[in-house]
Design a protein around this motif. Structure first.
Motif, short mmCIF file in Angstrom:
data_model
loop_
_atom_site.label_atom_id
_atom_site.label_comp_id
_atom_site.label_asym_id
_atom_site.label_seq_id
_atom_site.Cartn_x
_atom_site.Cartn_y
_atom_site.Cartn_z
N ARG A 1 26.35 51.82 68.25
CA ARG A 1 26.20 50.97 67.06
C ARG A 1 27.40 50.04 67.03
NH1 ARG A 1 29.96 52.30 63.39
NH2 ARG A 1 30.82 54.42 63.39
N ALA A 2 27.30 49.01 66.24
CA ALA A 2 28.42 48.08 66.10
C ALA A 2 29.51 48.71 65.23
CB ALA A 2 27.94 46.77 65.48
N PRO A 3 30.75 48.27 65.37
CA PRO A 3 31.82 48.78 64.51
C PRO A 3 31.48 48.60 63.02
CG PRO A 3 32.74 47.50 66.30
CD PRO A 3 31.26 47.30 66.36
N SER A 4 31.79 49.59 62.22
CA SER A 4 31.40 49.57 60.80
C SER A 4 32.08 48.45 60.03
CB SER A 4 31.72 50.92 60.15
OG SER A 4 33.10 51.22 60.29
N TRP A 5 33.23 47.96 60.51
CA TRP A 5 33.94 46.93 59.74
C TRP A 5 33.18 45.60 59.70
CZ3 TRP A 5 35.01 42.71 62.64
CH2 TRP A 5 35.30 42.86 63.99
N LEU A 6 32.21 45.42 60.60
CA LEU A 6 31.41 44.19 60.54
C LEU A 6 30.57 44.15 59.27
CD1 LEU A 6 30.30 44.02 64.28
CD2 LEU A 6 31.82 42.41 63.11
N ALA A 7 29.88 45.24 58.97
CA ALA A 7 29.10 45.31 57.73
C ALA A 7 30.02 45.30 56.52
CB ALA A 7 28.22 46.57 57.72
N GLU A 8 31.16 45.99 56.62
CA GLU A 8 32.10 46.05 55.50
C GLU A 8 32.73 44.69 55.23
OE1 GLU A 8 34.73 49.06 56.88
OE2 GLU A 8 33.29 50.69 56.56
N SER A 9 32.69 43.79 56.21
CA SER A 9 33.20 42.43 56.01
C SER A 9 32.20 41.53 55.30
CB SER A 9 33.58 41.81 57.36
OG SER A 9 34.64 42.53 57.97
N GLY A 10 31.02 42.07 55.02
CA GLY A 10 30.02 41.31 54.26
C GLY A 10 29.00 40.58 55.10
N PHE A 11 29.00 40.78 56.41
CA PHE A 11 28.04 40.10 57.27
C PHE A 11 26.67 40.78 57.21
CE2 PHE A 11 32.06 39.32 59.89
CZ PHE A 11 32.31 38.12 59.26
N ALA A 12 25.62 40.00 57.39
CA ALA A 12 24.27 40.56 57.48
C ALA A 12 24.14 41.28 58.83
CB ALA A 12 23.22 39.46 57.36
N VAL A 13 23.68 42.54 58.80
CA VAL A 13 23.59 43.34 60.02
C VAL A 13 22.22 44.01 60.10
CG1 VAL A 13 26.08 43.77 60.04
CG2 VAL A 13 24.57 45.38 58.88
N ASP A 14 21.87 44.51 61.30
CA ASP A 14 20.62 45.24 61.46
C ASP A 14 20.87 46.73 61.24
OD1 ASP A 14 21.85 46.19 63.74
OD2 ASP A 14 20.32 45.50 65.14
N HIS A 15 19.89 47.58 61.58
CA HIS A 15 20.00 49.01 61.31
C HIS A 15 21.09 49.68 62.15
CE1 HIS A 15 17.28 48.55 64.75
NE2 HIS A 15 17.66 49.75 65.13
N ASP A 16 21.55 49.02 63.22
CA ASP A 16 22.64 49.55 64.03
C ASP A 16 23.98 48.89 63.72
OD1 ASP A 16 21.27 51.50 65.55
OD2 ASP A 16 20.45 49.96 66.86
N GLY A 17 24.02 48.14 62.60
CA GLY A 17 25.25 47.49 62.21
C GLY A 17 25.60 46.26 63.00
N ARG A 18 24.66 45.76 63.82
CA ARG A 18 24.93 44.58 64.64
C ARG A 18 24.74 43.31 63.81
NH1 ARG A 18 22.83 48.43 68.22
NH2 ARG A 18 24.20 48.68 70.03
N VAL A 19 25.66 42.39 63.98
CA VAL A 19 25.64 41.14 63.22
C VAL A 19 24.42 40.32 63.61
CG1 VAL A 19 26.89 39.02 62.72
CG2 VAL A 19 28.15 41.13 63.07
N LEU A 20 23.73 39.79 62.60
CA LEU A 20 22.55 38.96 62.85
C LEU A 20 22.98 37.52 63.07
CD1 LEU A 20 20.18 40.37 60.06
CD2 LEU A 20 20.28 41.03 62.47
N THR A 21 22.46 36.91 64.14
CA THR A 21 22.81 35.53 64.45
C THR A 21 21.54 34.70 64.62
OG1 THR A 21 22.76 35.61 66.88
CG2 THR A 21 24.74 36.45 65.80
N ASN A 22 21.72 33.38 64.62
CA ASN A 22 20.62 32.48 64.95
C ASN A 22 20.59 32.28 66.47
OD1 ASN A 22 22.57 30.55 65.65
ND2 ASN A 22 22.45 29.49 63.69
N PRO A 23 19.65 31.50 67.02
CA PRO A 23 19.59 31.34 68.48
C PRO A 23 20.82 30.69 69.10
CG PRO A 23 17.49 30.73 67.49
CD PRO A 23 18.46 30.92 66.36
N PHE A 24 21.68 30.07 68.27
CA PHE A 24 22.91 29.48 68.77
C PHE A 24 24.09 30.44 68.65
CE2 PHE A 24 20.16 26.06 67.21
CZ PHE A 24 20.00 25.33 68.37
#
Length: 336
Positions: A280-303
Motif C-alpha cells: 500500500r502507499a505510505p499513510s502520510w499521503l492520505a493524511e496530507s489530504g490527497f485523494a487516494v484509492d483503497h490502497d492509499g495510492r494518490v489519484l492522478t490524471n493521465p498527465f
C-alpha cells in the motif's frame, strides 16, 4: 523625465528623492541619437511617453513578469528516489538542456535506491548489493541536482512544504512524488515487513542459515512465493515455511513449493518472520489530504498530476491514474 513619464502612464504620484551618487555608480551616462543614427543607421520611432505607457501595460498584463500563475515560483522537489525519478535524473545527466531552469532537489531516506527487478536475485545471493544499487548522490551530481537525505513524513500542499522527520520543511514550487510503497498490515502483524527493502535485507543478513528453527514468510502472493524460492537458494538446508490462507494456492504452485522443500502452513508463528502481505502507499499521503484509492495510492490524471493541484505530480507504486487504474507493478509503475 522617466519618473514623470510613468506618473502620466499610471495616473499615480511616484515618490522619489534625489540623493548623492552611490559607491560604484558610473559618474556620467550620455546618449547621442545623432551618433547612433550615423554609426548604426538606427533612430528611435517612439518617444519616452510611449515607452512608459507600453511598459506599464505589459506589467499590468504580466504581474509575475515572464512567469505565470501556472508556473509557481520555487524549486522542483523530487520526493523519493524511485525508478521514475532515477530515470529522470539519468536523462538530465545525459541531456542537460532538458533539465528545468529552476533549482531541483531530490529527497530520499537512503543515499541508494535498489533496482527492484533484481531484488529476488539479491535475496538468493545471485547478485551483490552493489550490482543493483543506484548511487543517488552521484546521479544527482551528474544531473546538476541537489540531494537531501531525509525521511519524508507529509506534504503541506497549501504552504507548499514537504515535511521531513526531525528536519525543517522544504518549500517547493513544483513537487513530484515517487515514494514507493510499504507493506500492507505491517502494523498489525508480528514480523519484519519486506518493504522498505533496506530494513528487510538487513533482517535477512542477521539470520543463521543453520538455525534449526524454521524461517517463515507470511503471504503467498507472487512476492511471497518469489521470496520463499529465493531464500531456498540462499539457505539450502534451513526449514522454510510459507503462511497462506486456506485454499489460496493452486496445485501447480503447491507442487513447486514441495519440490523446493518449503512447507505451506496456515497457523500463526512466533519464529523469525518476513511479511510479504501485499503493498500500500505510505499513510502520510492520505493524511496530507490527497485523494487516494483503497490502497492509499494518490489519484492522478493521465498527465500524472493530482486533481486540483496541477503543480503536484505522482508516479510509481505510490500513485495510480484514476481513469486507467493498474496494479502496483514495476512493469506499469515506471512512466517517464
Amino acid at each position: 523625465d522617466v519618473v514623470h513619464g510613468f506618473e502620466k502612464a499610471t495616473g499615480l504620484a511616484i515618490p522619489y528623492e534625489v540623493v548623492a551618487r552611490r559607491p560604484g555608480d558610473v559618474p556620467k551616462l550620455e546618449g547621442c541619437p545623432q551618433k547612433a543614427k550615423a554609426i548604426l543607421g538606427w533612430s528611435a520611432q517612439r518617444d519616452l511617453a510611449q515607452m512608459c505607457r507600453d511598459g506599464w501595460a505589459w506589467q499590468q498584463a504580466n504581474p509575475l513578469g515572464y512567469r505565470n500563475a501556472h508556473d509557481p515560483i520555487g524549486p522542483l522537489l523530487l520526493a523519493g528516489g524511485g525508478h521514475s525519478h532515477a530515470l529522470l535524473l539519468k536523462r538530465w545527466a545525459m541531456t542537460p538542456r532538458l533539465r528545468p531552469k529552476r533549482g531541483v532537489v531530490l529527497v530520499n531516506r537512503h543515499p541508494t535506491a535498489l533496482y527492484s527487478g533484481m531484488v529476488p536475485g539479491l535475496i538468493a545471493e545471485i547478485y551483490r548489493r552493489d550490482e543493483l544499487s543506484i548511487n543517488l548522490p552521484h546521479l544527482c551530481d551528474r544531473a546538476g541536482v541537489a540531494f537531501v537525505q531525509a525521511e519524508i513524513i507529509g506534504v503541506d500542499a497549501q504552504r507548499q512544504h514537504l515535511l521531513l522527520h526531525e528536519r525543517p520543511p522544504l518549500r517547493f514550487g513544483v513537487l513530484s512524488l515517487d515514494v514507493g510503497a510499504v507493506t500492507r498490515n505491517a502494523d498489525n502483524l508480528s514480523g519484519v515487513p519486506i518493504k522498505p527493502l533496506e530494513e528487510a535485507l538487513h533482517f535477512l543478513s542477521l539470520q543463521d542459515p543453520k538455525d534449526p528453527e524454521p524461517f517463515r514468510i507470511v503471504g503467498a502472493g507472487p512476492a511471497g512465493i518469489e521470496v520463499a524460492l529465493a531464500l531456498r537458494r540462499r539457505w539450502p538446508h534451513r526449514a522454510l515455511e510459507v503462511q497462506t490462507r486456506p485454499e489460496q494456492l493452486d496445485a501447480g504452485t503447491k507442487a513447486i513449493l514441495r519440490r523446493a522443500h518449503i512447507h505451506c502452513v496456515t497457523n500463526a508463528s512466533e519464529h523469525a518472520t518476513l511479511l510479504c502481505t501485499g503493498s500500500r502507499a505510505p499513510s502520510w499521503l492520505a493524511e496530507s489530504g490527497f485523494a487516494v484509492d483503497h490502497d492509499g495510492r494518490v489519484l492522478t490524471n493521465p498527465f500524472l498530476q493530482l486533481e486540483g493541484c496541477l503543480h503536484l505530480f505522482a508516479s510509481g507504486d505510490c500513485a495510480v491514474m484514476e481513469s486507467q487504474p493498474r496494479p502496483a507493478s514495476g512493469v506499469w509503475a515506471v512512466r517517464s
